[in-house]
Enzyme design. Structure first.
Site, PDB file in Angstrom:
ATOM      1  N   LYS A 249       0.803  -1.224   0.000  1.00 41.26           N
ATOM      2  CA  LYS A 249       0.000   0.000   0.000  1.00 41.26           C
ATOM      3  C   LYS A 249       0.842   1.282   0.000  1.00 41.26           C
ATOM      4  O   LYS A 249       0.450   2.281  -0.581  1.00 41.26           O
ATOM      5  CB  LYS A 249      -0.924   0.023   1.222  1.00 41.26           C
TER       6      LYS A 249
ATOM      7  N   GLU B 216      -9.693   5.920   3.254  1.00 36.72           N
ATOM      8  CA  GLU B 216     -10.518   4.850   3.804  1.00 36.72           C
ATOM      9  C   GLU B 216      -9.595   3.667   4.066  1.00 36.72           C
ATOM     10  O   GLU B 216      -8.524   3.560   3.456  1.00 36.72           O
ATOM     11  CB  GLU B 216     -11.615   4.449   2.813  1.00 36.72           C
TER      12      GLU B 216
ATOM     13  N   SER C  94       1.788  -9.769  -0.745  1.00 33.84           N
ATOM     14  CA  SER C  94       1.430  -8.351  -0.642  1.00 33.84           C
ATOM     15  C   SER C  94       1.699  -7.726   0.720  1.00 33.84           C
ATOM     16  O   SER C  94       1.882  -6.518   0.824  1.00 33.84           O
ATOM     17  CB  SER C  94      -0.041  -8.155  -1.016  1.00 33.84           C
TER      18      SER C  94
HETATM   19  C1  LIG Z   1      -5.111  -4.033   1.348  1.00 36.70           C
HETATM   20  C2  LIG Z   1      -4.410  -5.284   1.143  1.00 36.70           C
HETATM   21  C3  LIG Z   1      -4.769  -6.178   0.108  1.00 36.70           C
HETATM   22  C4  LIG Z   1      -5.963  -5.968  -0.769  1.00 36.70           C
HETATM   23  O1  LIG Z   1      -5.928  -4.809  -1.536  1.00 36.70           O
HETATM   24  P1  LIG Z   1      -5.606  -4.834  -3.078  1.00 36.70           P
HETATM   25  O2  LIG Z   1      -5.935  -3.467  -3.529  1.00 36.70           O
HETATM   26  O3  LIG Z   1      -6.462  -5.887  -3.702  1.00 36.70           O
HETATM   27  O4  LIG Z   1      -4.165  -5.151  -3.223  1.00 36.70           O
HETATM   28  C5  LIG Z   1      -4.001  -7.306  -0.071  1.00 36.70           C
HETATM   29  N1  LIG Z   1      -2.949  -7.584   0.720  1.00 36.70           N
HETATM   30  C6  LIG Z   1      -2.591  -6.764   1.724  1.00 36.70           C
HETATM   31  C7  LIG Z   1      -1.437  -7.132   2.565  1.00 36.70           C
HETATM   32  C8  LIG Z   1      -3.308  -5.597   1.973  1.00 36.70           C
HETATM   33  O5  LIG Z   1      -2.947  -4.797   2.978  1.00 36.70           O
END
Ligand SMILES: *Cc1c(COP(=O)(O)O)cnc(C)c1O
Length: 428
Positions: free
Chosen positions: A101, A123, A397
């Protein structure tokens, strides 16, 4: 051969032949009061996106504050145990603030500063986007207000406290299902009222144009790095020089980490792109958040995309073990990629994600975010059906620190001290 289109001036991805005939995704479906703000944002982004000074500052921040490039790690033990394809992890969990993010929040905050907007709103679902935004606002000395569903405030309390520590004000949202969709509604409402001095940092590739395109552009650094890293990695394991992975996998909530890693791979047709949605308690149960797998096109949060809605167009309640995937919509570019057949979208259940979470902890020494564990789970299904000289690249992620309370609650852990236990471990 597919034909790929950038969004046009109105932010339309397509045209495509979808389930409802010839149409497009994306666009700008907002109240009159926001049209001016979006036009102003679009103009600013057009001005700065290729501005050498802006690009240099963005790159500098990613290198020195976030710690990019993030490495790609060969999960050798997990791959060996599964007995098939090699699994590689793009380590977005190692970024400062613990997820992908932050890449996007830096980009948007730099834009806010150039536009002279001292107040930032955001948000958040799992709290990762809120933490990333609060972090950047602290760094740049900006006022920060974060809207968060009150249900998410409860299940992600460590991140709520992090935002407080960083000087942000967290506003719990009590409407609707008290989760991400409601937080987004509330943030849009704030923006309408305070549009003069306020920049709205959206955390994923959703919302009205230009957000889906702009967030993708800020997140594409993930895939751009992989294009360079993967051939080296494959070659070091004895593979052919210059080879890219057989498939790239990423979890899909709003779709930003997936778009970030997919986008540079779109022209590489030998590489399958696989988005993994939250199938919750199973698609058939109705308790899931799989908008692309089980939804239909409609309009939400300013854009046309696949949604979970009933026959009257009312958004239905979603469910996922992971707050970051618990969203009834998805970025419009994913809707487009699905309809033109360039990306595939599959579902992984809560139970499968939880199993992958534990497996990655024990075999590789990595505690993944529950969101990312969905992508790992699907790679674990695919790998045994493939050859050892094939390669799967999974976007990890984020890290799982924020989720250990959830996991402890679900598994009845003996050692985890919940906020209520006042210094004693609770045996369940
Ligand atoms: C917010 C988040 C997601 C989901 O958001 P996307 O916009 O689909 O990437 C996925 N993995 C993590 C670790 C997150 O914090």
């Amino acid at each position: 051969m597919f034909e790929y289109h950038q969004p046009d001036a109105r932010g339309h991805f397509g045209p495509v032949e979808g389930p409802q005939g010839r149409s497009f995704y994306g666009g700008t479906f907002v109240a009159e009061t926001l049209i001016h703000a979006l036009a102003e944002l679009e103009a600013a982004y057009a001005q700065y996106r290729h501005d050498p000074e802006f690009v240099a500052e963005f790159k500098h921040e990613l290198a020195h504050f976030v710690g990019r490039p993030s490495p790609i790690y060969h999960a050798a033990r997990l791959s060996r145990e599964l007995g098939g394809a090699q699994i590689h992890l793009k380590r977005e969990d190692l970024n400062h603030t613990g997820a992908h993010k932050v890449n996007n929040t830096i980009g948007q905050a730099l834009l806010a500063r150039r536009m002279g907007k001292p107040r930032v709103i955001a948000e958040t679902g799992a709290g990762q986007h809120g933490v990333a935004t609060a972090t950047i606002c602290a760094r740049y000395g900006m006022e920060c207000v974060v809207y968060m569903g009150s249900e998410d405030v409860k299940r992600q309390s460590p991140n709520v406290y992090r935002m407080h520590l960083l000087g942000a004000r967290v506003v719990p949202v009590e409407s609707g299902s008290k989760t991400l969709k409601d937080a987004l509604n509330e943030a849009l409402r704030d923006w309408v009222t305070n549009v003069e001095d306020t920049f709205y940092i959206i955390g994923t590739v959703a919302g009205p144009h230009p957000y889906p395109m702009m967030v993708r552009d800020f997140q594409r650094v993930i895939g751009d790095e992989c294009l360079v890293q993967m051939p080296r990695q494959i070659e070091s394991l004895g593979g052919l020089a210059g080879r890219q992975p057989d498939a790239v996998l990423a979890c899909v909530g709003g779709g930003s980490n997936a778009m970030g890693i997919f986008y540079p791979y779109i022209p590489f047709e030998g590489t399958r792109l696989i988005g993994v949605e939250a199938a919750g308690q199973g698609i058939a149960s109705g308790k899931h958040a799989a908008s692309l797998s089980a939804g239909t096109p409609g309009v939400l949060h300013g854009n046309r995309t696949y949604l979970l809605q009933d026959d009257n167009g009312q958004i239905t309640e979603t469910h996922s073990i992971s707050a970051g995937l618990d969203y009834p919509g998805v970025g419009p570019e994913h809707a487009y990629l699905k309809d033109i057949g360039r990306a595939e979208y599959v579902g992984v259940t809560d139970a499968e994600a939880l199993e992958a979470f534990h497996r990655l902890c024990r075999t590789e020494g990595i505690i993944p975010a529950l969101e990312s564990a969905h992508a790992v789970a699907h790679a674990m299904k695919m790998a045994p059906t493939m050859r050892p000289d094939q390669h799967l690249l999974v976007n990890l992620s984020g890290r799982g620190d924020k989720d250990i309370g959830t996991v402890a609650d679900l598994t009845g852990a003996e050692f985890y001290c919940r906020p209520s236990c006042r210094g004693q471990t609770v045996k369940q």
